[in-house]
Every structure is written in structure tokens, then in C-alpha cells.
Scaffold this active site. Structure first.
Site, short mmCIF file in Angstrom:
data_model
loop_
_atom_site.label_atom_id
_atom_site.label_comp_id
_atom_site.label_asym_id
_atom_site.label_seq_id
_atom_site.Cartn_x
_atom_site.Cartn_y
_atom_site.Cartn_z
N TRP A 151 -0.78 1.67 12.94
CA TRP A 151 0.20 2.35 12.09
C TRP A 151 -0.21 2.34 10.63
CZ3 TRP A 151 2.86 5.67 14.48
CH2 TRP A 151 3.20 5.45 15.82
N ASP A 183 5.88 -1.31 5.20
CA ASP A 183 6.36 -0.73 6.45
C ASP A 183 6.83 -1.91 7.32
OD1 ASP A 183 6.78 0.34 8.94
OD2 ASP A 183 4.77 1.24 9.16
N LYS A 221 13.84 0.58 16.63
CA LYS A 221 13.47 -0.71 17.22
C LYS A 221 14.60 -1.73 17.05
CE LYS A 221 8.74 0.39 15.89
NZ LYS A 221 8.28 0.98 17.16
#
Ligand SMILES: Cc1ncc(COP(=O)(O)O)c(C=O)c1O
Length: 373
Positions: free
Chosen positions: A111, A184, A208
Site C-alpha cells: 500500500w 496511512d 476495516k
């Protein structure tokens, strides 16, 4: 696996998906009712106008619960924005990184690598990759000595918990003096405390730890909001979203409501510190099997930077990995196949995964090793 009584019996797997991920049953059941009739208004959450008083209250409560749960200081603006975390990869660069300037990016997993690609596509600036984790198969995050932050950078972007290879920073990386950290936190926000004041901006996808896909939380220090680095179209601009109270256009109303219910659920369960304790206990159950397996299971991450949320490991062959995931699913343990870029097995255990789910997986790991070891 849990069986739930009532008019219809529902078969629920232990869901180890990396995202969209497991949600608490009580929140799902509340959402089910709210679909048809939200707070006795005779109108469901999907049907309420985003400008009406009912939704106005929903959003206000969701924002307030978010601030309470996270302990987010007042000098930080909370934005709930459409799109996933992937959109933030470019949006944050558009808002914070002037043409010709430099931003630091340690590359620690799939990511963060995508964040680098998207930032490069969005702005004409120097995206400085100050740590190349791919060379180490993403098995650790950089130590202090492994990266040299750029003096005068616009920001340092990092991913605090790496969802694919299962590593995390135990403390935020050190940027050059005066350089804001941009984080992030998609796969761990509200799963352990964040030192907000060490950051200029923290963002996280909703799918999530706090609900439904297609919404992203952005927590940004107000002085950064006021910095205009280039003219932007409306939907790209954090300042415009802030001015409009995250309702510039028709926002993801259902996701905002689901997030609010998740925030309240996490507060009721004891808050972020409590989830950090639970997440460490769950992860320990699995790491203890990996560490005592004599090489039957091999972790993908080095011990000092192991994630408490995403436990990634592999077995001796790809064939065994596949068999493990398939047999686990038959035992009610779902979505254990690793990310396509890493292979192996990944158990993602966000806040909604109870200790019993981790115990069930621990038991399965032991049994699978006994039979196949
Ligand atoms: C750490 C991290 N960042 C970003 C993303 C991308 O999120 P989205 O799919 O919502 O764009 C993910 C997705 O799993 C992630 O784990």
C-alpha cells in the site's frame, strides 16, 4: 463460527478478511433495522436526505463519537470523505505537496508502494523513496539508521500498519525537524492509540475498523487545511470539504452512519486502549504457535515489527498454504488466504474479531500441524 438463534438461524464464520472486514453482530443488526426505519422516522437510512435534520444529527453524532473515541484534539479537523484510502494517495499530495517540492516516502509494503505511484501521477514534485522495503521482502519497517529524511520536505508519508506483510511501526518514524508526518492508518486506526500531535494528517479507509467501504476518514491539523499549495477542483480540496462539513455533495450517508455506530460500539467496549490490549492478546495466540512450530509456520515479518492486526505467515509449500486455507474455511475460519502479492496465509483481526475467533484459529493451526507436520 457462531450460530445465532432467533427467528432465522444465521451461520456466521470467523471472518479473517483484510477488508471489508468483520463487524460486530450487534452493529449489523442495528443497521438492518435502520435500513427500514431510522429512529422511528418511518424512513430508512438509505432514504434520508443528506441535508435533512435526521441525517444532520446522524453525522454530527458520528463526528462527535469519532473525536471522543480517538481522543482527537480540537486543533484537528475531522473529514469523512467519499472514496477509499487509495483516493487519498493522490488527494493528499494535491493538497500538501507544491510543484517542485519534495515529500518523503518510506516504502514498506504494497500500500505504501501504491501511495508512491499515485502521488507521482498527481503532482510534479519529487517523491523521495527514503527506504526500499521491497529489497527485504517487506519484512520490516525502517530503523532510524535505515533512512535519511529530507530537510525541508513538505511531509513524510508512512503506513503505520502494513496490511499485507503484517509489519508495523512501534512508534512513528522520525521526519526531519518541522516536517509534518502523514500517516496511512487504514488497517489499525482505533486498534491502538495514535499520538495525533505528532502528525499533520492521518487517514484511514472505513472498511476495516469502522464499517463500510467507500468512505475515508481524514484527520488534519487545521493550519495545514489553510495552506493552499495549488488551485484545486472542489472535490479534491480538503479546505472545501471542511467548509462544507463533509457534505460538499451527496456523501456516503450509509457509511457515515455505520461508522458512527462502530465508534459508539468501540467506546462502549472500553475504547482504543482496551482494543490495543485485546489485539495484542489475539496476535500473541497465533505468533506463539508460529514461533514454536519448528519452521512448520514461518512469519513474513521480523519480530520487533510484527503487526497485532494482520498476522501473515507461510507454510513449507504453496500447496500446503492452499490446503490450510481451504480446510480452515471448512472449519468455519474464513478468508485466510494471503494477499496475492505476498502469498501464504494472512489472519486479519480487527477490533470486531473476538478473542474466541483467534483461539479457534490457534486451535486449527495446532491441529493442522499435528496432521501435516
Ligand atoms: C494500509 C492500507 N492503505 C490503503 C488501502 C486501500 O484502501 P481502499 O481499498 O479503501 O482504497 C488499504 C486496503 O486494504 C490498506 O490496507
Amino acid at each position: 463460527m457462531t450460530a445465532i438463534g432467533g427467528a432465522a438461524t444465521v451461520r456466521r464464520m470467523w471472518n479473517f478478511s483484510a477488508g471489508p472486514a468483520a463487524m460486530p453482530l450487534e452493529v449489523l443488526e442495528r443497521l438492518r433495522g435502520d435500513l427500514v426505519d431510522l429512529d422511528a422516522t418511518g424512513v430508512g437510512i438509505l432514504e434520508h436526505s443528506h441535508r435533512g435534520p435526521t441525517f444532520e444529527r446522524v453525522l454530527e453524532e458520528s463526528m462527535r463519537s469519532c473525536r471522543t473515541l480517538g481522543g482527537i484534539p480540537e486543533e484537528y479537523e475531522i473529514l469523512m470523505l467519499p472514496g477509499g484510502a487509495t483516493l487519498q494517495f493522490s488527494q493528499l499530495a494535491l493538497n500538501l505537496l507544491p510543484d517542485g517540492a519534495t515529500a518523503d516516502y518510506p516504502d514498506t509494503d504494497v500500500w505504501s508502494a501504491k501511495a508512491i505511484i499515485e502521488a507521482r501521477a498527481a503532482v510534479r514534485a519529487n517523491i523521495a523513496v527514503i527506504f526500499e522495503g521491497k529489497r527485504f521482502h517487506y519484512d520490516h519497517v525502517p530503523t532510524l539508521g535505515e533512512m535519511t529524511p529530507t530537510a525541508g520536505a513538505a511531509y513524510l508519508h508512512y503506513c503505520s500498519n502494513n496490511t499485507v506483510h503484517g509489519t508495523r511501526y512501534s512508534t512513528p518514524p522520525r521526519a526531519a525537524p518541522g516536517v509534518p508526518l502523514v500517516c496511512d492508518a487504514s488497517s489499525e486506526i482505533f486498534g491502538r492509540p495514535i499520538d495525533w500531535r505528532a502528525h499533520g494528517l492521518v487517514y484511514a479507509a472505513a472498511q476495516k475498523n469502522f464499517g463500510v467501504a467507500a468512505m475515508t476518514l481524514v484527520v488534519i491539523r487545521r493550519d495545514l487545511l489553510e495552506r493552499t499549495v495549488r488551485p484545486l477542483h472542489t472535490m479534491a480540496s480538503y479546505a472545501q470539504h471542511a467548509k462544507a462539513g463533509s457534505r460538499l455533495n451527496t456523501p456516503p450517508t450509509f457509511a457515515m452512519h455505520a461508522a458512527g455506530l462502530m465508534f459508539k460500539w468501540m467506546i462502549k467496549e472500553g475504547g482504543v486502549e482496551e482494543f490495543a490490549r485485546r489485539n495484542a492478546a489475539k496476535a500473541q495466540l497465533l505468533y506463539s504457535v508460529i514461533d514454536s512450530s519448528g519452521g512448520f509456520y514461518t512469519g513474513l515479518s521480523q519480530r520487533p515489527c510484527r503487526s497485532d492486526i494482520n498476522v501473515s505467515f507461510r507454510l513449507r509449500t504453496n500447496e500446503l498454504d492452499s490446503r490450510f486455507a481451504a480446510e480452515a474455511a471448512r472449519e468455519g475460519l474464513d478468508a485466510l488466504a494471503g494477499h496475492k502479492d505476498a502469498g501464504g496465509i494472512r489472519a486479519s483481526m480487527y477490533n470486531a474479531m473476538p478473542l474466541d475467533g483467534a483461539r479457534a484459529l490457534q486451535e486449527f493451526m495446532r491441529e493442522f500441524m499435528r496432521i501435516n507436520g
